[in-house]
Design an enzyme around this catalytic site. Structure first.
Site, PDB file in Angstrom:
ATOM      1  N   HIS A   1       0.869  -1.185   0.000  1.00 16.34           N
ATOM      2  CA  HIS A   1       0.000   0.000   0.000  1.00 16.34           C
ATOM      3  C   HIS A   1       0.900   1.226   0.000  1.00 16.34           C
ATOM      4  O   HIS A   1       0.975   1.966   0.969  1.00 16.34           O
ATOM      5  CB  HIS A   1      -0.953  -0.013   1.197  1.00 16.34           C
TER       6      HIS A   1
ATOM      7  N   ASP B   1      -4.817   2.090   1.817  1.00 18.89           N
ATOM      8  CA  ASP B   1      -5.284   1.424   3.046  1.00 18.89           C
ATOM      9  C   ASP B   1      -5.801   2.465   4.043  1.00 18.89           C
ATOM     10  O   ASP B   1      -6.790   2.228   4.738  1.00 18.89           O
ATOM     11  CB  ASP B   1      -4.158   0.576   3.667  1.00 18.89           C
TER      12      ASP B   1
ATOM     13  N   TYR C   1      -7.076   9.097 -17.847  1.00 11.39           N
ATOM     14  CA  TYR C   1      -7.947   9.735 -16.850  1.00 11.39           C
ATOM     15  C   TYR C   1      -8.161  11.202 -17.220  1.00 11.39           C
ATOM     16  O   TYR C   1      -7.221  11.887 -17.619  1.00 11.39           O
ATOM     17  CB  TYR C   1      -7.311   9.673 -15.459  1.00 11.39           C
TER      18      TYR C   1
ATOM     19  N   GLU D   1      -0.152   7.814  10.939  1.00 10.66           N
ATOM     20  CA  GLU D   1      -1.531   7.396  11.214  1.00 10.66           C
ATOM     21  C   GLU D   1      -2.327   8.437  11.984  1.00 10.66           C
ATOM     22  O   GLU D   1      -3.542   8.297  12.134  1.00 10.66           O
ATOM     23  CB  GLU D   1      -1.520   6.064  11.980  1.00 10.66           C
TER      24      GLU D   1
END
Ligand SMILES: [Zn+2]
Length: 404
Positions: free
Chosen positions: A103, A108, A303, A380
């Site tokens: 990841h 994630d 894209y 985090e």
């Protein structure tokens, strides 16, 4: 408690989900282990979900019970992309992936934040004056998973008009942890791919005049493409064209039959994208013809430009400032040259794509290993902020009527 406090209260849960997801990175449109974690959590929250057919994507809908002040019930969409990359992780983290995939783009964290936002919203249904579509998307990294989900009806999943869409993207460098950044208008470039084969005439390297040298023609094309970028395009509507691959010939004495090259092409407006496609065709065909060669050329639009709605950008700025303080969000002056398939959602419904800094606090944001690096580490501490912002944006948008 507001969403900031409520999100902090479930911080351990969001971090634990993120670490579980981090250990099972999967690539592209097939994400069975990831889906197990997502579906298990949604089921625990009592949120009905539907699995897509053409990708391992999941759509879930939270039904608000608040009375819509606007009279009519509406919906908003929150997106979390779930796929990893073919990168062998080298972070040394205790929960590092051991599978050869990683990841490395932080998806994630996106998935965990969306599950966190879902928990906040499902426990606050009375203040939700409409429905929230949770878009758990596979295949963002080059597989156009968003397009597949649109084709399978994600935009109509709630059965009521969709009036807003939001997505976050974390960055392991560039922005300090917890710092949001947004910009009205184009925020990420369109991404196209140019593939070229120059067909010449092979022969002996000592007598090029008996053949048609495809290598020298391809070289001229590459230089001419750079000139086209600087001479034919407005510098205030920038384009980037980078030749990233070149091949031709096998021996020093042999003039080859053909030469090939590929380029990535980025632009920030539909007009420039259109002009690039036509311009490459004209320029390369002209050069080939001038030298008596032919050219096979493929221009693929991958894209589109990611364009943030002006009003929704204002909402994001005001909401983040209100929730986390004046300095929690930065208004970007420049777009980012990466690309995103959330562009496909924003082409259909007004919304915003928001950057969220996740540089580890011990590192300088200017030097930290960036997304897609095998050493990219994401802080985090941004997780609860992201979950709270997504939930609040949904609640806030649904408390308003249709945009005039
Ligand atoms: Zn990404």
């Amino acid at each position: 408690m507001n969403y900031v406090e409520k999100s902090d209260a479930i911080a351990d849960e969001i971090v634990s989900l993120r670490r579980r997801l981090h250990q099972v990175p999967e690539i592209g449109l097939v994400l069975p282990e990831t889906l197990k974690i997502v579906e298990e959590k949604l089921q625990a929250l009592g949120i009905p979900l539907e699995r897509h057919k053409n990708s391992d994507s999941v759509t879930a809908v939270i039904r608000g019970t608040g009375t819509p002040e606007a009279g009519q019930k509406q919906s908003v969409l929150l997106r979390g992309d779930m796929d990893g990359l073919p990168v062998t992780e080298a972070t040394g983290l205790p929960f590092a992936a051991q599978t050869g995939s990683m990841h490395a783009c932080g998806h994630d964290l996106h998935t965990a934040m969306l599950l966190g936002a879902a928990e906040l919203l499902v426990n606050d249904l009375e203040s939700l004056q409409g429905d929230v579509i949770l878009m758990f998307q596979a295949g963002e990294e080059g597989f156009d998973g968003a397009k597949l989900m649109i084709e399978e009806g994600v935009l109509n999943a709630a059965g009521v008009p969709l009036v807003g869409a939001y997505a976050l993207h974390v960055f392991s460098g560039g922005f300090p942890a917890g710092q949001f950044a947004v910009k009205s208008g184009p925020i990420m470039s369109a991404s196209d791919r140019l593939t070229v084969t120059v067909n010449g005439k092979g022969g002996h390297g000592s007598t090029p005049h008996h053949g048609v040298d495809p290598i020298v023609i391809a070289a001229e094309m590459i230089v001419a493409l750079q000139t086209m970028v600087t001479r034919r395009f407005d510098i205030f509507d920038p384009v980037v064209l980078t030749v990233t691959q070149f091949a031709g010939g096998q021996a020093s004495s042999v003039l080859p039959e053909n030469a090939t090259f590929q380029a990535t092409v980025r632009s920030f407006s539909e007009a420039s994208q259109q002009q690039l496609e036509v311009g490459c065709q004209r320029l390369l065909t002209g050069i080939a013809e001038a030298h008596g060669a032919t050219v096979d050329l493929e221009y693929e639009r991958l894209y589109p430009v990611t364009v943030n709605d002006e009003r929704e950008t204002e909402r994001v700025l005001a909401t983040a400032r209100h929730m986390f303080g004046e300095d929690s969000i930065e208004e970007l002056s420049n777009s980012l040259t990466a690309s995103e398939d959330f562009s496909r959602i924003l082409a259909e419904v007004p919304g915003a794509f928001i950057a969220l800094g996740a540089t580890p606090r011990s590192l300088d944001p200017r030097e930290a290993p960036f997304n897609h690096s095998a050493e990219a580490v994401f802080d985090e501490s941004c997780l609860t902020r992201g979950a709270a912002l997504l939930a609040e944006l949904a609640r806030d948008r649904l408390s308003e009527g249709p945009q005039q």
